[in-house]
Scaffold this motif. Structure first.
Motif, PDB file in Angstrom:
ATOM      1  N   PHE A 169       1.095  -1.468  -0.094  1.00 48.30           N
ATOM      2  CA  PHE A 169       0.107  -0.298   0.374  1.00 48.30           C
ATOM      3  C   PHE A 169       1.033   1.006   0.170  1.00 48.30           C
ATOM      4  O   PHE A 169       0.744   2.488  -0.967  1.00 48.30           O
ATOM      5  CB  PHE A 169      -0.852  -0.362   1.145  1.00 48.30           C
ATOM      6  CG  PHE A 169      -1.879   0.878   1.307  1.00 48.30           C
ATOM      7  CD1 PHE A 169      -2.564   1.578   0.452  1.00 48.30           C
ATOM      8  CD2 PHE A 169      -1.661   2.362   2.411  1.00 48.30           C
ATOM      9  CE1 PHE A 169      -3.709   2.618   0.422  1.00 48.30           C
ATOM     10  CE2 PHE A 169      -2.659   3.107   2.602  1.00 48.30           C
ATOM     11  CZ  PHE A 169      -3.309   4.147   1.728  1.00 48.30           C
ATOM     12  N   PHE A 170       1.974   1.422   1.226  1.00 45.85           N
ATOM     13  CA  PHE A 170       2.556   2.560   0.671  1.00 45.85           C
ATOM     14  C   PHE A 170       3.431   2.555  -0.020  1.00 45.85           C
ATOM     15  O   PHE A 170       3.943   3.483  -0.401  1.00 45.85           O
ATOM     16  CB  PHE A 170       3.745   1.940   2.188  1.00 45.85           C
ATOM     17  CG  PHE A 170       3.185   2.796   3.709  1.00 45.85           C
ATOM     18  CD1 PHE A 170       2.177   4.364   3.530  1.00 45.85           C
ATOM     19  CD2 PHE A 170       3.158   2.020   4.693  1.00 45.85           C
ATOM     20  CE1 PHE A 170       2.006   4.004   4.924  1.00 45.85           C
ATOM     21  CE2 PHE A 170       2.321   2.384   5.890  1.00 45.85           C
ATOM     22  CZ  PHE A 170       1.598   3.152   5.698  1.00 45.85           C
ATOM     23  N   ILE A 171       3.950   1.551  -1.153  1.00 41.95           N
ATOM     24  CA  ILE A 171       4.495   1.834  -1.959  1.00 41.95           C
ATOM     25  C   ILE A 171       4.007   2.217  -3.018  1.00 41.95           C
ATOM     26  O   ILE A 171       4.036   2.864  -3.747  1.00 41.95           O
ATOM     27  CB  ILE A 171       5.323   0.603  -2.767  1.00 41.95           C
ATOM     28  CG1 ILE A 171       6.250   0.105  -2.129  1.00 41.95           C
ATOM     29  CG2 ILE A 171       5.262   0.400  -4.031  1.00 41.95           C
ATOM     30  CD1 ILE A 171       7.029  -1.450  -2.236  1.00 41.95           C
ATOM     31  N   PHE A 222       1.965   5.681 -10.117  1.00 36.43           N
ATOM     32  CA  PHE A 222       0.194   5.618  -9.739  1.00 36.43           C
ATOM     33  C   PHE A 222      -0.350   7.006  -9.164  1.00 36.43           C
ATOM     34  O   PHE A 222      -1.730   7.095  -8.506  1.00 36.43           O
ATOM     35  CB  PHE A 222       0.158   4.516  -8.758  1.00 36.43           C
ATOM     36  CG  PHE A 222       0.805   3.047  -9.082  1.00 36.43           C
ATOM     37  CD1 PHE A 222       0.155   2.650 -10.378  1.00 36.43           C
ATOM     38  CD2 PHE A 222       1.857   2.497  -8.784  1.00 36.43           C
ATOM     39  CE1 PHE A 222       0.178   1.446 -11.090  1.00 36.43           C
ATOM     40  CE2 PHE A 222       2.200   1.497  -9.509  1.00 36.43           C
ATOM     41  CZ  PHE A 222       1.754   0.474 -10.508  1.00 36.43           C
ATOM     42  N   LEU A 223       0.851   7.939  -8.467  1.00 37.15           N
ATOM     43  CA  LEU A 223      -0.468   8.526  -7.129  1.00 37.15           C
ATOM     44  C   LEU A 223      -1.038   8.745  -6.400  1.00 37.15           C
ATOM     45  O   LEU A 223      -2.002   8.935  -6.580  1.00 37.15           O
ATOM     46  CB  LEU A 223      -0.116   9.559  -8.730  1.00 37.15           C
ATOM     47  CG  LEU A 223       0.846  10.702  -9.580  1.00 37.15           C
ATOM     48  CD1 LEU A 223       0.337  11.391  -9.909  1.00 37.15           C
ATOM     49  CD2 LEU A 223       1.974  10.708  -8.537  1.00 37.15           C
ATOM     50  N   GLY A 224      -0.763   7.482  -5.956  1.00 41.20           N
ATOM     51  CA  GLY A 224      -1.967   6.552  -4.887  1.00 41.20           C
ATOM     52  C   GLY A 224      -2.195   7.539  -3.679  1.00 41.20           C
ATOM     53  O   GLY A 224      -3.422   7.696  -3.676  1.00 41.20           O
ATOM     54  N   ALA A 225      -1.520   8.177  -3.055  1.00 46.25           N
ATOM     55  CA  ALA A 225      -1.974   9.388  -2.433  1.00 46.25           C
ATOM     56  C   ALA A 225      -3.006  10.281  -2.929  1.00 46.25           C
ATOM     57  O   ALA A 225      -3.297  10.603  -1.684  1.00 46.25           O
ATOM     58  CB  ALA A 225      -0.343   9.892  -1.839  1.00 46.25           C
ATOM     59  N   ALA A 226      -2.831  10.769  -3.710  1.00 47.12           N
ATOM     60  CA  ALA A 226      -3.007  11.983  -4.149  1.00 47.12           C
ATOM     61  C   ALA A 226      -4.812  11.221  -4.829  1.00 47.12           C
ATOM     62  O   ALA A 226      -6.075  12.072  -4.479  1.00 47.12           O
ATOM     63  CB  ALA A 226      -3.213  12.286  -5.418  1.00 47.12           C
TER      64      ALA A 226
END
Length: 92
Positions: free
Chosen positions: A51-53, A60-64
């Motif tokens: 998840f953190f990766i 991916f810019l998952g945090a955004a």
């Protein structure tokens, strides 16, 4: 990486890393409250690392995504009710 983003002069990198740290802090708070439940999930730490990766990887810019879909809609209304207004974006 945050130090490099700050010194880069690239506001996109700054936003990515600041968003990552906001999501990371919310996840840490959430994880602290559900620790007994997290211990019972098989492969929890492997899933957490994945998840953190996904959160920080530039492809991916998952945090955004997590911030705009989950954190912002649920936190900003409370900030507005407290009289705290989020900072406006600078237009250059």
């Amino acid at each position: 990486m945050s130090f490099k983003a700050i010194d880069s002069g690239n506001p996109t990198e700054d936003t990515q890393w600041l968003t990552y740290w906001v999501v990371f802090s919310f996840f840490s708070i959430l994880e602290g409250t559900i620790a007994p439940l997290a211990d019972s999930i098989p492969f929890y730490f492997v899933l957490k690392v994945g998840f953190f990766i996904w959160l920080y990887h530039p492809k991916f810019l998952g945090a955004a995504l997590v911030y705009s879909q989950i954190i912002k809609p649920n936190v900003v209304p409370y900030l507005n009710s407290l009289g705290v207004t989020p900072a406006a974006k600078k237009v250059e």
